[in-house]
Design an enzyme around this catalytic site. Structure first.
Site, PDB file in Angstrom:
ATOM      1  N   GLY A 162      -5.308 -55.627  59.590  1.00 37.33           N
ATOM      2  CA  GLY A 162      -5.348 -54.292  60.194  1.00 37.33           C
ATOM      3  C   GLY A 162      -6.260 -53.362  59.420  1.00 37.33           C
ATOM      4  N   THR A 163      -6.324 -53.550  58.112  1.00 37.00           N
ATOM      5  CA  THR A 163      -7.212 -52.735  57.285  1.00 37.00           C
ATOM      6  C   THR A 163      -8.667 -52.959  57.681  1.00 37.00           C
ATOM      7  OG1 THR A 163      -5.651 -52.818  55.449  1.00 37.00           O
ATOM      8  CG2 THR A 163      -7.920 -52.236  54.916  1.00 37.00           C
ATOM      9  N   HIS A 211      -7.346 -63.159  52.505  1.00 32.81           N
ATOM     10  CA  HIS A 211      -5.903 -62.983  52.382  1.00 32.81           C
ATOM     11  C   HIS A 211      -5.290 -64.350  52.115  1.00 32.81           C
ATOM     12  CE1 HIS A 211      -5.299 -58.806  53.834  1.00 32.81           C
ATOM     13  NE2 HIS A 211      -6.465 -59.008  54.423  1.00 32.81           N
ATOM     14  N   LYS A 226      -1.867 -65.994  56.275  1.00 41.66           N
ATOM     15  CA  LYS A 226      -2.263 -64.921  57.199  1.00 41.66           C
ATOM     16  C   LYS A 226      -3.278 -65.480  58.184  1.00 41.66           C
ATOM     17  CE  LYS A 226      -3.697 -60.135  57.537  1.00 41.66           C
ATOM     18  NZ  LYS A 226      -2.670 -59.871  58.534  1.00 41.66           N
TER      19      LYS A 226
END
Length: 118
Positions: A13-14, A4, A8
């Site tokens: 969460g994925t 990411h 981040k």
């Protein structure tokens, strides 16, 4: 592995949700096994993130191998840019507006199952 934008700081969460699904299937996979890549140079060279999306992307790669190492499974999903998240927010808002006063907790799977994305 998950990549990411450098801002981040946490595991996505994925990635957590996919690992949870693997665990429900009996796969031994823990969050500390996730390699987080936030260095832009590595993201371009190692992961293949296009340079124009370094400030907004989500690349995930999962590699599972059978205990005898005779079978492997790879799963990958990539998002370039952030517009899909904005579009999903609009779709979720429309979904909730149609539900009216119905009191319950929904998630994006509920929105997708409804099938009324723009």
């Amino acid at each position: 592995m998950e990549s990411h934008q450098a801002s981040k700081l946490d595991i996505s969460g994925t990635a957590k949700a996919v690992i949870s699904c693997f665990q429900k299937l009996g796969v031994s996979f823990e969050l500390d096994q996730i390699q987080q890549i936030r260095d832009p140079k590595q993201q371009v060279e190692m992961v293949g993130v296009p340079e124009e999306y370094l400030n907004g992307h989500a690349f995930h790669m999962y590699h599972l191998t059978s205990p005898d190492e005779q079978v492997s499974f790879e799963f990958q999903h990539n998002v370039c840019g952030r517009s899909i998240y904005a579009e999903g927010t609009v779709d979720a808002t429309i979904f909730l507006a149609k539900k009216g006063a119905e009191q319950r907790i929904y998630n994006m799977i509920d929105v997708l199952r409804e099938g009324n994305m723009r």
